[in-house]
Write a protein that holds these residues in place. Structure first.
Motif, PDB file in Angstrom:
ATOM      1  N   ILE A  30       0.082   0.767   3.598  1.00  0.00           N
ATOM      2  CA  ILE A  30       1.463   1.215   3.468  1.00  0.00           C
ATOM      3  C   ILE A  30       2.033   0.694   2.160  1.00  0.00           C
ATOM      4  CG2 ILE A  30       3.773   1.104   4.472  1.00  0.00           C
ATOM      5  CD1 ILE A  30       2.339   0.608   7.204  1.00  0.00           C
ATOM      6  N   SER A  31       2.537   1.598   1.341  1.00  0.00           N
ATOM      7  CA  SER A  31       3.165   1.231   0.078  1.00  0.00           C
ATOM      8  C   SER A  31       4.511   0.556   0.346  1.00  0.00           C
ATOM      9  CB  SER A  31       3.366   2.488  -0.768  1.00  0.00           C
ATOM     10  OG  SER A  31       4.115   2.199  -1.913  1.00  0.00           O
ATOM     11  N   GLN A  32       4.873  -0.364  -0.506  1.00  0.00           N
ATOM     12  CA  GLN A  32       6.130  -1.108  -0.368  1.00  0.00           C
ATOM     13  C   GLN A  32       7.345  -0.184  -0.304  1.00  0.00           C
ATOM     14  OE1 GLN A  32       6.242  -4.450   0.036  1.00  0.00           O
ATOM     15  NE2 GLN A  32       8.448  -4.304   0.337  1.00  0.00           N
ATOM     16  N   GLU A  33       7.272   0.955  -0.940  1.00  0.00           N
ATOM     17  CA  GLU A  33       8.422   1.867  -0.959  1.00  0.00           C
ATOM     18  C   GLU A  33       8.775   2.429   0.423  1.00  0.00           C
ATOM     19  OE1 GLU A  33       7.653   6.000  -2.647  1.00  0.00           O
ATOM     20  OE2 GLU A  33       5.801   4.945  -3.232  1.00  0.00           O
ATOM     21  N   TYR A  34       7.877   2.318   1.393  1.00  0.00           N
ATOM     22  CA  TYR A  34       8.131   2.862   2.733  1.00  0.00           C
ATOM     23  C   TYR A  34       8.547   1.812   3.757  1.00  0.00           C
ATOM     24  CZ  TYR A  34       6.062   6.989   0.725  1.00  0.00           C
ATOM     25  OH  TYR A  34       5.810   8.063  -0.077  1.00  0.00           O
TER      26      TYR A  34
ATOM     27  N   ILE B 228       8.207  10.982   6.660  1.00  0.00           N
ATOM     28  CA  ILE B 228       6.867  11.107   6.077  1.00  0.00           C
ATOM     29  C   ILE B 228       6.570   9.893   5.201  1.00  0.00           C
ATOM     30  CG2 ILE B 228       5.349  12.471   4.593  1.00  0.00           C
ATOM     31  CD1 ILE B 228       6.927  14.934   5.427  1.00  0.00           C
ATOM     32  N   ILE B 229       5.367   9.369   5.365  1.00  0.00           N
ATOM     33  CA  ILE B 229       4.862   8.281   4.533  1.00  0.00           C
ATOM     34  C   ILE B 229       3.632   8.821   3.820  1.00  0.00           C
ATOM     35  CG2 ILE B 229       3.860   5.968   4.555  1.00  0.00           C
ATOM     36  CD1 ILE B 229       5.414   5.580   7.226  1.00  0.00           C
ATOM     37  N   TYR B 230       3.619   8.706   2.511  1.00  0.00           N
ATOM     38  CA  TYR B 230       2.485   9.203   1.729  1.00  0.00           C
ATOM     39  C   TYR B 230       1.533   8.064   1.381  1.00  0.00           C
ATOM     40  CZ  TYR B 230       5.133  13.509   1.326  1.00  0.00           C
ATOM     41  OH  TYR B 230       5.815  14.661   1.620  1.00  0.00           O
TER      42      TYR B 230
END
Length: 157
Positions: free
Chosen positions: A63-67, A53-55
């Motif tokens: 897309i956030s860097q954390e993903y 899951i990507i939030y």
């Protein structure tokens, strides 16, 4: 010369037979010329890709860097297994019209698809679908619930 023709014919028959067997026998999958069971493959998928899951932030499809690390693991896996497909499901919170949410969910799924393609995953392996607000992960009418519903779900097929 005749030997080359015979070898070519034999290889063609083997290839056609393998392709037809792959279509008929859905419990096994051909990987690099050998058969592996769907169960073994699913266990490998779970080991390699344990999150799916990507939030996203409100009204956002970046897309956030954390993903990035998560997506890179999927890229690696899909490039190593070109016969595997992935479904990218775009979701939104309940805010906004149904039409707007379907479009936003599609933009979220498409940006993940583009990431995969830019990193070498074959476009034939990737399917996208937008559910908009129709399949919430969490029921509720508050920011915490909304945040959990703004997502993309990756499903290996």
């Amino acid at each position: 010369m005749q030997l080359n023709k015979i070898i070519t014919i034999i290889l063609s028959i083997i290839t056609i037979t393998a392709c037809n067997f792959k279509k008929i026998n859905k419990k096994n999958i051909v990987d690099n010329g050998s058969f592996i069971s769907r169960e073994i493959l699913n266990n490998n998928i779970k080991e390699i890709v344990n999150k799916n899951i990507i939030y996203f932030d409100f009204n956002n499809y970046y897309i956030s860097q954390e993903y990035i690390n998560l997506l890179d693991r999927y890229v690696f896996f899909l490039r190593q297994h070109p016969f595997i497909h992935i479904k990218i499901q775009g979701h939104t919170d309940e805010l906004g019209s149904p039409e707007y949410n379907i479009a936003l969910g599609e933009r979220r799924a498409t940006i993940v698809k583009l990431y995969f393609q830019c990193h070498g995953v074959d476009s034939d392996q990737i399917f996208i679908i937008s559910y908009g607000k129709e399949k919430p992960a969490v029921l509720g009418h508050n920011e915490t619930s909304y945040a959990k519903n703004r997502r993309v779900v990756l499903q290996i097929l």
